[in-house]
Write a protein that holds these residues in place. Structure first.
Motif, PDB file in Angstrom:
ATOM      1  N   GLU A  70       1.202  -1.764  10.678  1.00 25.07           N
ATOM      2  CA  GLU A  70      -0.086  -2.038  11.325  1.00 25.07           C
ATOM      3  C   GLU A  70      -1.234  -1.461  10.497  1.00 25.07           C
ATOM      4  O   GLU A  70      -2.288  -2.099  10.356  1.00 25.07           O
ATOM      5  N   LYS A  71      -1.024  -0.273   9.949  1.00 21.08           N
ATOM      6  CA  LYS A  71      -2.074   0.350   9.138  1.00 21.08           C
ATOM      7  C   LYS A  71      -2.322  -0.454   7.873  1.00 21.08           C
ATOM      8  O   LYS A  71      -3.480  -0.653   7.473  1.00 21.08           O
ATOM      9  N   LEU A  72      -1.263  -0.919   7.249  1.00 19.15           N
ATOM     10  CA  LEU A  72      -1.425  -1.716   6.029  1.00 19.15           C
ATOM     11  C   LEU A  72      -2.157  -3.017   6.330  1.00 19.15           C
ATOM     12  O   LEU A  72      -3.030  -3.442   5.560  1.00 19.15           O
ATOM     13  N   GLN A  73      -1.837  -3.645   7.449  1.00 23.74           N
ATOM     14  CA  GLN A  73      -2.525  -4.879   7.830  1.00 23.74           C
ATOM     15  C   GLN A  73      -4.010  -4.603   8.081  1.00 23.74           C
ATOM     16  O   GLN A  73      -4.873  -5.416   7.738  1.00 23.74           O
ATOM     17  N   GLN A  74      -4.293  -3.450   8.668  1.00 25.55           N
ATOM     18  CA  GLN A  74      -5.687  -3.061   8.910  1.00 25.55           C
ATOM     19  C   GLN A  74      -6.438  -2.896   7.587  1.00 25.55           C
ATOM     20  O   GLN A  74      -7.581  -3.367   7.436  1.00 25.55           O
TER      21      GLN A  74
END
Length: 266
Positions: A70-74
């Motif tokens: 999720e952090k990488l997608q953000q």
């Protein structure tokens, strides 16, 4: 010194000034914060951001792989140009997971605001205060311990001066904030995200040398702000196209035509 003169360049101290204080090249700060040139995010920096997020999630019993994704997608959404590194992220992802799996979370966190704790530190002769964010504040039997999470390609025992300077800011800020009569201890929580996954905790004691170095470094930064003096550091290992997004612009700006440069010598 301490009062800004002429054009106000105090924004250099704003936000995460603890990180900016560690800049190897002041010219890069000038390009990014004074001239407002965009600085593309590096894939190594993204690796650190995501690894740290996963390590903290693991401590709270969350699915750290899901949190990391999720952090990488953000990050990709915030800066679409990161997509050029997408293949590298995919290749490296299993190593990031394997590294965080080895991370030991068997320690107690400080009861109040232990994660990404914002701190500030005022130093005589500089303005405004230094700002930083502590990754983890640990409860060491009632005494605060400052911990900083670092990801590397392989484990080591070395603690670079830039890391020590960062920890010194955090420890002195906690000492001031909590009105302690001692300088808190610090730790580097190192996670290997290379071919051989692993993690280790490195104990760091803040010394008089560390505090003197911090005072000296902030004085140099304040001098640059007061006098608009931003020298480049061509001796740095980061002075290359790979590590500095301003490399081409910087060399072009500083290039003196041969006929002019030769005329400066007798």
């Amino acid at each position: 010194m301490g009062l800004l003169i002429q054009e106000d360049r105090s924004h250099i101290w704003e936000k995460n000034s603890a990180s900016r204080l560690n800049a190897e090249c002041f010219k890069a700060l000038d390009y990014q914060y004074n001239k407002g040139l965009p600085r593309p995010p590096s894939r190594e920096m993204d690796r650190g951001i995501v690894t740290e997020e996963m390590a903290v999630a693991k401590h709270f019993g969350k699915d750290f792989a899901e949190v990391g994704e999720e952090k990488l997608q953000q990050l990709l959404k915030e800066r679409p140009e990161r997509s050029e590194h997408l293949e590298w992220y995919r290749e490296q992802w299993p190593r990031w997971i394997a590294g965080v799996e080895t991370y030991d979370t068997g320690y107690a966190l400080w009861p109040v605001n232990p994660v990404q704790r914002k701190v500030s530190l005022s130093i005589e002769g500089t303005t405004p205060a230094l700002i930083g964010y502590i990754d983890l504040l640990i409860d060491g039997q009632g005494k605060p311990i400052v911990a900083d999470i670092k990801s590397k390609g392989q484990l080591s025992w070395g603690v670079p001066q830039t890391w020590r300077r960062q920890l010194t800011i955090y420890c002195l800020a906690i000492k001031t904030e909590m009105n302690l009569d001692f300088v808190p201890k610090a730790q580097i929580h190192m996670i290997s995200v290379g071919k051989t996954p692993g993690s280790r905790i490195i104990e760091v004691d803040i010394t008089a040398d560390d505090i003197s170095d911090l005072i000296d470094r902030t004085s140099v930064m304040q001098f640059s702000i007061d006098n608009n003096y931003w020298p480049r550091n061509t001796n740095s290992d980061k002075c290359s196209e790979r590590w500095c997004s301003f490399y081409g612009r910087c060399w072009s700006d500083h290039l003196i035509p041969l006929d002019r440069s030769l005329g400066k010598f007798n």
